[in-house]
Enzyme design. Structure first.
Site, PDB file in Angstrom:
ATOM      1  N   THR B  17       0.813  -1.224   0.000  1.00 50.51           N
ATOM      2  CA  THR B  17       0.000   0.000   0.000  1.00 50.51           C
ATOM      3  C   THR B  17       0.847   1.276   0.000  1.00 50.51           C
ATOM      4  O   THR B  17       0.316   2.377  -0.057  1.00 50.51           O
ATOM      5  CB  THR B  17      -0.958   0.015   1.213  1.00 50.51           C
ATOM      6  N   GLY B  18       2.162   1.142   0.063  1.00 55.55           N
ATOM      7  CA  GLY B  18       3.029   2.326  -0.015  1.00 55.55           C
ATOM      8  C   GLY B  18       2.975   2.933  -1.419  1.00 55.55           C
ATOM      9  O   GLY B  18       2.665   2.246  -2.388  1.00 55.55           O
ATOM     10  N   ARG B  19       3.304   4.223  -1.517  1.00 57.88           N
ATOM     11  CA  ARG B  19       3.183   4.928  -2.803  1.00 57.88           C
ATOM     12  C   ARG B  19       3.994   4.258  -3.913  1.00 57.88           C
ATOM     13  O   ARG B  19       3.487   3.988  -4.998  1.00 57.88           O
ATOM     14  CB  ARG B  19       3.640   6.381  -2.626  1.00 57.88           C
ATOM     15  N   GLU B  20       5.274   3.979  -3.613  1.00 54.15           N
ATOM     16  CA  GLU B  20       6.128   3.354  -4.626  1.00 54.15           C
ATOM     17  C   GLU B  20       5.654   1.948  -4.982  1.00 54.15           C
ATOM     18  O   GLU B  20       5.718   1.526  -6.129  1.00 54.15           O
ATOM     19  CB  GLU B  20       7.559   3.257  -4.100  1.00 54.15           C
ATOM     20  N   THR B  99      14.105  -1.714  -0.680  1.00 52.78           N
ATOM     21  CA  THR B  99      14.455  -0.741   0.356  1.00 52.78           C
ATOM     22  C   THR B  99      15.954  -0.431   0.391  1.00 52.78           C
ATOM     23  O   THR B  99      16.774  -1.338   0.261  1.00 52.78           O
ATOM     24  CB  THR B  99      14.029  -1.307   1.731  1.00 52.78           C
ATOM     25  N   GLU B 100      16.277   0.854   0.577  1.00 50.49           N
ATOM     26  CA  GLU B 100      17.678   1.206   0.771  1.00 50.49           C
ATOM     27  C   GLU B 100      17.912   1.689   2.194  1.00 50.49           C
ATOM     28  O   GLU B 100      16.974   1.852   2.954  1.00 50.49           O
ATOM     29  CB  GLU B 100      18.159   2.235  -0.254  1.00 50.49           C
ATOM     30  N   GLU B 217      31.168  -0.695  -9.843  1.00 51.12           N
ATOM     31  CA  GLU B 217      31.554   0.562  -9.197  1.00 51.12           C
ATOM     32  C   GLU B 217      32.684   0.287  -8.208  1.00 51.12           C
ATOM     33  O   GLU B 217      32.891  -0.856  -7.825  1.00 51.12           O
ATOM     34  CB  GLU B 217      30.348   1.126  -8.414  1.00 51.12           C
ATOM     35  N   HIS B 260      26.012   5.092  -4.381  1.00 51.52           N
ATOM     36  CA  HIS B 260      25.452   4.005  -3.590  1.00 51.52           C
ATOM     37  C   HIS B 260      26.267   3.797  -2.326  1.00 51.52           C
ATOM     38  O   HIS B 260      27.463   4.040  -2.319  1.00 51.52           O
ATOM     39  CB  HIS B 260      25.443   2.707  -4.417  1.00 51.52           C
TER      40      HIS B 260
END
Lengths: 404, 305
Positions: B17-20, B99-100, B217, B260
């Site tokens: 239900t979160g926006r993203e 998730t970060e 990276e 990152h």
């Protein structure tokens, strides 16, 4: 976040690892009092977040409280690697029989904490590992299971340490591993760990670093116990005006994320670039083709026109910036038209012609047709995904070199 | 063929239900993926684009009435570990963590449990994975029509530490007529569920994959691990690598992380220059420019035939 030595000592002490009766002082008078309390010869150590204290004259021995006071007065004024000390630590001069190293680090390949132990303490562990690999014992610990003493014992015994030394060092390394896991450290090091004449072990110096992402759940330790102010972030350098301004714009509007840095950048081409990997790729592309970036930025998560304009204005206001390059890898969340409107707004508000000021606009993806229509109206050169990030950077560099 | 996903692959979205998550669910459904349920504690009975919401993973599986193969986890960092453990303990075998800013210790815990239970984690701090024309799991490539534009079915497996660059590179492979077999945004953190070397055996076993492209990276030992894997295993797959962030090798950038969380250079092996040398030492072609990737792949494929 890196801790000062006096904080690191407190962290190991509360985990049950013995330390000497040290005193943290911010004035020379306090240092004298600490030396008096300790009695006998002491060491006065500068409290800075950098190595090489000894070489820089930040560590001095004193036989009397008067001497300690004089050393403290000097050290408190001594800048080391660009840092003024937070204070000095006054420590009894220990009667050391042998120095060891005890540490815990992350092994990203094994995805587990790694305990390290050496009977060659006092020097850089990487150097020991290189020259005397047999003198470094290692052992991974689980992230889930309780850490048992025997795991530490195995790592220590691998270096050949035995007898009462082994039995005394074992709980210290095990406790260090537990505190590493429990307090989300990325580095927990005791170097040297000293064996004194009476056979006991004490941590003579400690170096701890906590993962920034985990700070919110260790508030009690950080703020109540160690009295570290929430805004004491301990970045490796002081943020510049540009960096502070961009941060303020970012926090003023919750839509999207913008970040700006200019530490280490000294050029004339302002970069308004986006996404993590895209920004790295584009900064390299500009530099590799002879361009001199004035800054680094990251745009993501679909920021508002206001926010994008705010970032672009800060970049344009930087000394020596003649043009900006607006570039990203293909976007799916951030909208091309919103970024286009933002950078044009920034130019207009600063009385700059967008067509002259924006060297290139290369952002393909969501809402690109709308974005390109706006850019057309102002005569800004743009390109879509058929033009690579490398080629877009080349065009921007070419334009700014024509100016110079 | 492909790795990890298939047309029948059924997954849920935790934190739906979160926006993203709402956007991501729409995108995946539009692409033809089977999103069979969602979880947000306390929101049982709602729907997100027709997908039923449950309070627990257990309920979501029961509600679906058939095995659930995967879960996309997109909940705030403080709740991620619990959500992932819930997925693992309910038998879900492929978990994508979007998730970060999750502390490393939490990630390591989840990964260790996943290993014990035979589950696989992709991420954290990633956009998921996509098999062009078959299934999209996560926000990778964005809305379905954009994803279709950038990702055509083809012969190249893509692994990238940057979500955005996964699409940028895949788009150039698509434009060059090479296409993509499976593209995976592996995540930008210091510790991730699946590294290049850990995913290589899957690509190796996949008939559709003829070459690999990786985006890398500075920071960490993931590239050294890949170089070791390639040297130790007689891989049939040519690999082309692109290294971003070479500017971070400058002395002035020491101790800083860009882009990152995983990009901080902590040791000697972490620098871009050191990594490039290692990859090349293992016979991996490292291109200087991002736009050289498609030609380098063609060259390698040509050389093999």
């Amino acid at each position: 976040m890196r801790f000062y030595e006096y904080e690191s000592r407190r962290i190991v002490e509360r985990a049950g690892i013995p330390v000497t009766e040290y005193g943290f002082c911010t004035t020379a008078g306090d240092a004298r009092a600490a030396a008096e309390r300790i009695g006998g010869p002491v060491v006065v150590k500068s409290q800075v977040l950098t190595g090489g204290r000894m070489k820089a004259g930040g560590v001095k021995f004193a036989d009397t409280p008067e001497e300690a006071e004089a050393h403290a007065a000097e050290i408190l004024e001594l800048e080391i690697n660009g840092q003024m000390p937070r204070g000095v630590l006054v420590d009894p001069k220990a009667d050391v029989e042998q120095e060891y190293y005890a540490g815990v680090v992350w092994d990203g390949t094994a995805k587990r904490p790694l305990m390290l132990f050496s009977d060659m303490g006092g020097i850089d562990i990487e150097e020991v590992a290189e020259k005397h690999p047999d003198q470094v014992g290692r052992g991974h610990v689980s992230n889930l299971l309780p850490i048992s003493d025997f795991e530490a014992k195995q790592a220590i015994a691998a270096t050949g340490v035995t007898g009462s030394e082994l039995n005394r060092a074992t709980p210290i390394l095990a406790r260090l591993a537990r505190l590493f896991r429990e307090t989300d450290m990325t580095l927990a090091e005791i170097n040297p760990l000293a064996r004194l004449a009476d056979g006991s072990f004490v941590a003579l110096d400690a170096h701890m670093e906590m993962e920034n992402e985990a700070k919110p759940r260790h508030k009690a330790l950080l703020e109540s116990e160690l009295e570290i102010a929430p805004d004491d972030t301990r970045e490796p350098y002081e943020p510049s005006e540009f960096e502070r301004d961009v941060k303020a714009i970012d926090s003023a509007d919750h839509r999207g994320v913008i970040q700006g840095r200019d530490h280490g950048f000294h050029g004339n081409l302002g970069l308004v670039i986006g996404a993590g990997g895209g920004s790295l790729t584009l900064t390299d592309a500009v530099r590799s083709q002879g361009g001199r970036p004035a800054n680094y930025t990251e745009i993501g998560g679909n920021p508002s026109v206001w926010k994008t304009a705010g970032l672009a204005k800060q970049v344009l206001r930087k000394d020596g910036v003649e043009k900006i390059a607006v570039m990203m890898s293909i976007v799916s969340n951030t909208r091309v038209d919103i970024v286009a409107r933002g950078v044009i707004k920034a130019c207009l508000e600063l009385d700059r012609d967008p067509a002259e000021t924006i060297a290139i606009f290369r952002i393909p993806g969501a809402w690109e047709e709308e974005g390109y229509r706006i850019l057309d109206r102002y005569g800004v050169e743009y390109c879509d995904r058929s033009v690579s990030m490398w080629e877009a950077a080349r065009r921007a560099v070419e334009k700014i070199q024509r100016v110079a | 063929m492909s790795i990890l996903l298939s047309r029948d692959f059924a997954f849920i979205v935790q934190g739906i239900t979160g926006r993203e998550a709402v956007n991501l669910t729409r995108e995946c459904l539009d692409y033809g993926s089977r999103v069979v349920g969602g979880v947000t504690p306390g929101r049982k009975g709602r729907e997100v684009h027709g997908v039923p919401v449950s309070d627990t993973v257990e309920q979501a599986i029961a509600n679906h009435g058939a095995p659930v193969d995967g879960s996309v986890v997109t909940v705030p960092p403080a709740f991620t570990k619990d959500a992932v453990l819930e997925a693992i303990e309910n038998g879900i075998e492929l978990i994508v963590i979007v998730t970060e800013r999750i502390p490393r210790g939490d990630v390591a815990e989840m990964v260790e449990l996943a290993g014990m239970r035979g589950a696989r984690i992709i991420g954290p701090n990633c956009l998921g994975l996509i098999v062009p024309g078959v299934c999209k799991m996560g926000g990778i490539g964005g809305p379905a029509k954009d994803a279709a534009k950038a990702y055509a079915p083809g012969a190249v497996g893509v692994m990238s530490r940057s979500g955005g660059m996964t699409t940028e590179i895949s788009s150039s492979l698509t434009a060059a007529g090479l296409g993509v077999s499976t593209a995976i945004s592996i995540g930008g953190d210091a510790i991730i569920g699946s590294t290049y070397a850990e995913l290589m055996p899957l690509f190796e076993a996949d008939e559709a994959t003829e070459a690999i492209v990786i985006y890398t990276e500075p920071g960490g030992r993931m590239e050294a691990q890949l170089a070791e894997w390639v040297s130790e295993n007689q891989s049939r797959l040519p690999i082309v690598a692109f290294m971003a962030g070479k500017f971070m090798d400058d002395a002035e950038m020491k101790g800083m992380s860009f882009g990152h969380a995983g990009t901080i250079v902590e040791g000697k092996e972490d620098t871009a220059a050191e990594k490039i040398a290692r990859l090349e030492g293992a016979g991996i072609r490292v291109v200087e420019r991002i736009d050289e990737i498609p030609d380098a792949v063609k060259e390698r494929l040509g050389a093999k035939v």
